[in-house]
Design a protein around this motif. Structure first.
Motif, PDB file in Angstrom:
ATOM      1  N   PRO A  47       0.816  -1.216   0.000  1.00  0.00           N
ATOM      2  CA  PRO A  47       0.000   0.000   0.000  1.00  0.00           C
ATOM      3  C   PRO A  47       0.851   1.268   0.000  1.00  0.00           C
ATOM      4  CG  PRO A  47      -0.685  -1.509   1.741  1.00  0.00           C
ATOM      5  CD  PRO A  47       0.608  -2.012   1.195  1.00  0.00           C
ATOM      6  N   ALA A  48       0.225   2.378  -0.330  1.00  0.00           N
ATOM      7  CA  ALA A  48       0.882   3.679  -0.257  1.00  0.00           C
ATOM      8  C   ALA A  48       1.167   4.011   1.209  1.00  0.00           C
ATOM      9  CB  ALA A  48      -0.012   4.750  -0.870  1.00  0.00           C
ATOM     10  N   ALA A  49       2.225   4.774   1.447  1.00  0.00           N
ATOM     11  CA  ALA A  49       2.635   5.124   2.809  1.00  0.00           C
ATOM     12  C   ALA A  49       1.552   5.878   3.576  1.00  0.00           C
ATOM     13  CB  ALA A  49       3.920   5.939   2.773  1.00  0.00           C
ATOM     14  N   ASP A  50       0.706   6.629   2.886  1.00  0.00           N
ATOM     15  CA  ASP A  50      -0.315   7.419   3.582  1.00  0.00           C
ATOM     16  C   ASP A  50      -1.651   6.682   3.744  1.00  0.00           C
ATOM     17  OD1 ASP A  50      -1.059   7.495   0.918  1.00  0.00           O
ATOM     18  OD2 ASP A  50      -1.524   9.632   0.919  1.00  0.00           O
ATOM     19  N   GLU A  51      -1.702   5.414   3.385  1.00  0.00           N
ATOM     20  CA  GLU A  51      -2.925   4.609   3.560  1.00  0.00           C
ATOM     21  C   GLU A  51      -3.134   4.332   5.041  1.00  0.00           C
ATOM     22  OE1 GLU A  51      -6.225   2.926   2.148  1.00  0.00           O
ATOM     23  OE2 GLU A  51      -4.658   3.393   0.699  1.00  0.00           O
ATOM     24  N   SER A  52      -4.356   4.494   5.525  1.00  0.00           N
ATOM     25  CA  SER A  52      -4.614   4.248   6.948  1.00  0.00           C
ATOM     26  C   SER A  52      -4.733   2.743   7.206  1.00  0.00           C
ATOM     27  CB  SER A  52      -5.886   4.958   7.414  1.00  0.00           C
ATOM     28  OG  SER A  52      -7.035   4.244   7.057  1.00  0.00           O
ATOM     29  N   MET A  53      -4.261   2.324   8.350  1.00  0.00           N
ATOM     30  CA  MET A  53      -4.324   0.915   8.716  1.00  0.00           C
ATOM     31  C   MET A  53      -5.774   0.477   8.892  1.00  0.00           C
ATOM     32  SD  MET A  53      -1.297  -0.129   8.487  1.00  0.00           S
ATOM     33  CE  MET A  53      -1.477  -1.776   9.159  1.00  0.00           C
ATOM     34  N   GLY A  54      -6.650   1.394   9.321  1.00  0.00           N
ATOM     35  CA  GLY A  54      -8.065   1.071   9.456  1.00  0.00           C
ATOM     36  C   GLY A  54      -8.689   0.710   8.121  1.00  0.00           C
ATOM     37  N   ASP A  55      -8.377   1.487   7.081  1.00  0.00           N
ATOM     38  CA  ASP A  55      -8.904   1.177   5.746  1.00  0.00           C
ATOM     39  C   ASP A  55      -8.373  -0.156   5.242  1.00  0.00           C
ATOM     40  OD1 ASP A  55     -10.378   3.499   5.672  1.00  0.00           O
ATOM     41  OD2 ASP A  55      -8.937   4.599   4.419  1.00  0.00           O
ATOM     42  N   LEU A  56      -7.084  -0.408   5.463  1.00  0.00           N
ATOM     43  CA  LEU A  56      -6.507  -1.687   5.043  1.00  0.00           C
ATOM     44  C   LEU A  56      -7.183  -2.846   5.777  1.00  0.00           C
ATOM     45  CD1 LEU A  56      -2.740  -0.735   4.852  1.00  0.00           C
ATOM     46  CD2 LEU A  56      -4.268  -1.226   2.927  1.00  0.00           C
ATOM     47  N   PHE A  57      -7.394  -2.664   7.078  1.00  0.00           N
ATOM     48  CA  PHE A  57      -8.059  -3.705   7.864  1.00  0.00           C
ATOM     49  C   PHE A  57      -9.470  -3.956   7.333  1.00  0.00           C
ATOM     50  CE2 PHE A  57     -10.782  -5.152  11.283  1.00  0.00           C
ATOM     51  CZ  PHE A  57     -10.085  -6.253  11.746  1.00  0.00           C
ATOM     52  N   ASP A  58     -10.223  -2.890   7.081  1.00  0.00           N
ATOM     53  CA  ASP A  58     -11.603  -3.038   6.607  1.00  0.00           C
ATOM     54  C   ASP A  58     -11.690  -3.806   5.295  1.00  0.00           C
ATOM     55  OD1 ASP A  58     -12.499  -1.629   8.807  1.00  0.00           O
ATOM     56  OD2 ASP A  58     -12.722   0.268   7.722  1.00  0.00           O
ATOM     57  N   HIS A  59     -10.703  -3.638   4.430  1.00  0.00           N
ATOM     58  CA  HIS A  59     -10.758  -4.260   3.113  1.00  0.00           C
ATOM     59  C   HIS A  59     -10.029  -5.603   3.012  1.00  0.00           C
ATOM     60  CE1 HIS A  59     -11.803  -0.078   2.135  1.00  0.00           C
ATOM     61  NE2 HIS A  59     -12.600  -0.667   1.266  1.00  0.00           N
ATOM     62  N   PHE A  60      -9.029  -5.825   3.876  1.00  0.00           N
ATOM     63  CA  PHE A  60      -8.165  -7.000   3.680  1.00  0.00           C
ATOM     64  C   PHE A  60      -7.935  -7.841   4.926  1.00  0.00           C
ATOM     65  CE2 PHE A  60      -6.850  -3.686   0.673  1.00  0.00           C
ATOM     66  CZ  PHE A  60      -7.142  -4.338  -0.519  1.00  0.00           C
ATOM     67  N   CYS A  61      -8.786  -7.688   5.950  1.00  0.00           N
ATOM     68  CA  CYS A  61      -8.546  -8.460   7.178  1.00  0.00           C
ATOM     69  C   CYS A  61      -8.825  -9.937   6.947  1.00  0.00           C
ATOM     70  CB  CYS A  61      -9.381  -7.928   8.333  1.00  0.00           C
ATOM     71  SG  CYS A  61     -11.137  -8.259   8.187  1.00  0.00           S
ATOM     72  N   SER A  62      -8.155 -10.744   7.732  1.00  0.00           N
ATOM     73  CA  SER A  62      -8.353 -12.190   7.716  1.00  0.00           C
ATOM     74  C   SER A  62      -8.785 -12.564   9.131  1.00  0.00           C
ATOM     75  CB  SER A  62      -7.050 -12.882   7.338  1.00  0.00           C
ATOM     76  OG  SER A  62      -7.195 -14.277   7.446  1.00  0.00           O
ATOM     77  N   GLY A  63     -10.053 -12.858   9.321  1.00  0.00           N
ATOM     78  CA  GLY A  63     -10.565 -13.070  10.673  1.00  0.00           C
ATOM     79  C   GLY A  63     -10.580 -11.745  11.402  1.00  0.00           C
ATOM     80  N   SER A  64      -9.832 -11.647  12.475  1.00  0.00           N
ATOM     81  CA  SER A  64      -9.766 -10.396  13.234  1.00  0.00           C
ATOM     82  C   SER A  64      -8.391  -9.742  13.116  1.00  0.00           C
ATOM     83  CB  SER A  64     -10.101 -10.657  14.698  1.00  0.00           C
ATOM     84  OG  SER A  64      -9.151 -11.559  15.246  1.00  0.00           O
ATOM     85  N   SER A  65      -7.621 -10.131  12.099  1.00  0.00           N
ATOM     86  CA  SER A  65      -6.259  -9.619  11.943  1.00  0.00           C
ATOM     87  C   SER A  65      -5.999  -9.169  10.510  1.00  0.00           C
ATOM     88  CB  SER A  65      -5.237 -10.709  12.276  1.00  0.00           C
ATOM     89  OG  SER A  65      -5.401 -11.170  13.589  1.00  0.00           O
ATOM     90  N   LEU A  66      -5.102  -8.215  10.395  1.00  0.00           N
ATOM     91  CA  LEU A  66      -4.573  -7.824   9.090  1.00  0.00           C
ATOM     92  C   LEU A  66      -3.171  -8.413   9.017  1.00  0.00           C
ATOM     93  CD1 LEU A  66      -4.735  -6.169   6.460  1.00  0.00           C
ATOM     94  CD2 LEU A  66      -3.695  -4.285   7.727  1.00  0.00           C
ATOM     95  N   VAL A  67      -2.952  -9.326   8.104  1.00  0.00           N
ATOM     96  CA  VAL A  67      -1.669 -10.016   8.004  1.00  0.00           C
ATOM     97  C   VAL A  67      -0.791  -9.300   6.992  1.00  0.00           C
ATOM     98  CG1 VAL A  67      -0.542 -12.201   7.461  1.00  0.00           C
ATOM     99  CG2 VAL A  67      -2.775 -12.209   8.596  1.00  0.00           C
TER     100      VAL A  67
END
Length: 77
Positions: A47-67
């Motif tokens: 991802p881009a450096a300015d991407e928020s971890m919350g957005d990444l989690f919302d779109h790409f989480c696996s269970g309850s984690s973002l790997v």
């Protein structure tokens, strides 16, 4: 490559991806500047450096984690 001290990290949803990369780099190499560390989401993209971890989690989480996957070499051309 040396393994980080911890394999799980808790970060805020508002944290930026670039901040997480700097923290992981420092954890792996003991400094934030001396080596490149490539981080991928779902072993597919960086991802881009300015991407928020919350957005990444919302779109790409696996269970309850973002790997995230780390490597010292770029995986794709």
């Amino acid at each position: 490559m040396r393994q980080p001290k911890a394999s799980k990290f808790w970060v805020s949803r508002t944290s930026k991806f670039g901040e997480v990369v700097r923290k992981l780099r420092k954890s792996v190499f003991k400094t934030a500047d001396d080596k490149e560390l490539f981080i991928y989401v779902q072993q597919a993209f960086s991802p881009a450096a300015d991407e928020s971890m919350g957005d990444l989690f919302d779109h790409f989480c696996s269970g309850s984690s973002l790997v995230l996957y780390c490597g010292e070499a770029e995986a794709y051309g």
